[in-house]
Design a protein around this motif. Structure first.
Motif: not given
Ligand code: 5GP
Length: 192
Positions: A85-90, A109
């Protein structure tokens, strides 16, 4: 690298399924003095390649890769496994995990690897090449350059090294195992 070969011989354990366990100095308990010498080897091999980013995959590669990044005075990015859940646009790739025998999603990321970065990939083992290929596809998607692949232990009897080298990648393995035998617990190294 003779020192690494000696450590593998004296402290490695061959498990069924062509798996080498090196938990006592590389994958669980870590020998930082040995890892620092390994990092220096890769530094000498790639010091003229303008490396400005080191990329690895969690978790076993991270300790070695930090020491390598320190040598090059650059940042390290490690691909994360699974969803977080801590990853954004990957940027993602699917990798077949040799030790877990299943497909795993790896992510980096977007923006952590920049266009035209000169990347050195570092990993603990090379078997069939899936982990390296997954990292390469993410790095290429980011339009960066894969300058080389530094591997601690290549299992030369599996085809990852041959596949990557035939695609033109520079693979520098510090120890290459030609043969390993579970019954006799013996290991033969390729002379490099
Ligand atoms: P490949 O993707 O090249 O088939 O396998 C490389 C990855 O699988 C490495 O990142 C490593 O974590 C794991 N691996 C492959 N072979 C071995 C092995 O013999 N021992 C250990 N400990 N890990 C391995």
């Amino acid at each position: 690298m003779k020192l690494l070969e000696e450590e593998i011989r004296s402290r490695g354990q061959i498990l069924p399924g062509n798996v080498l366990k090196v938990n006592s100095f590389l994958n669980h308990k870590i020998d930082p003095m040995l890892l620092e010498k390994m990092a220096e080897e890769w530094y000498q091999l790639f010091k003229n390649d303008n490396i400005n980013k080191v990329v690895t995959i969690e978790s076993s590669g991270i300790a070695m890769a930090i020491l390598v990044a320190l040598k090059f005075k650059c940042e390290l990015v490690f691909a994360k496994k699974g969803k977080s859940s801590t990853l954004g646009n990957v940027l993602t790739a699917s990798v077949y995990s040799y030790t877990k025998s299943k497909e795993v999603l790896i992510s980096i990321e977007r923006g952590y690897i920049k266009e035209d970065d000169n990347v050195l990939i570092i990993d603990d083992f090379l078997a069939n090449g899936s982990a390296a290929e997954g990292l390469i596809s993410i790095i290429q998607y980011a339009k960066a350059n894969v300058k080389g692949i530094g591997i601690a232990i290549e299992k030369g009897f599996q085809d990852g090294g041959q596949k990557l080298r035939s695609q033109g990648y520079r693979v520098e393995s510090l120890a290459i195992i030609d043969k390993m035998d579970y019954d006799t617990q013996t290991i033969e190294f390729k002379q490099i």
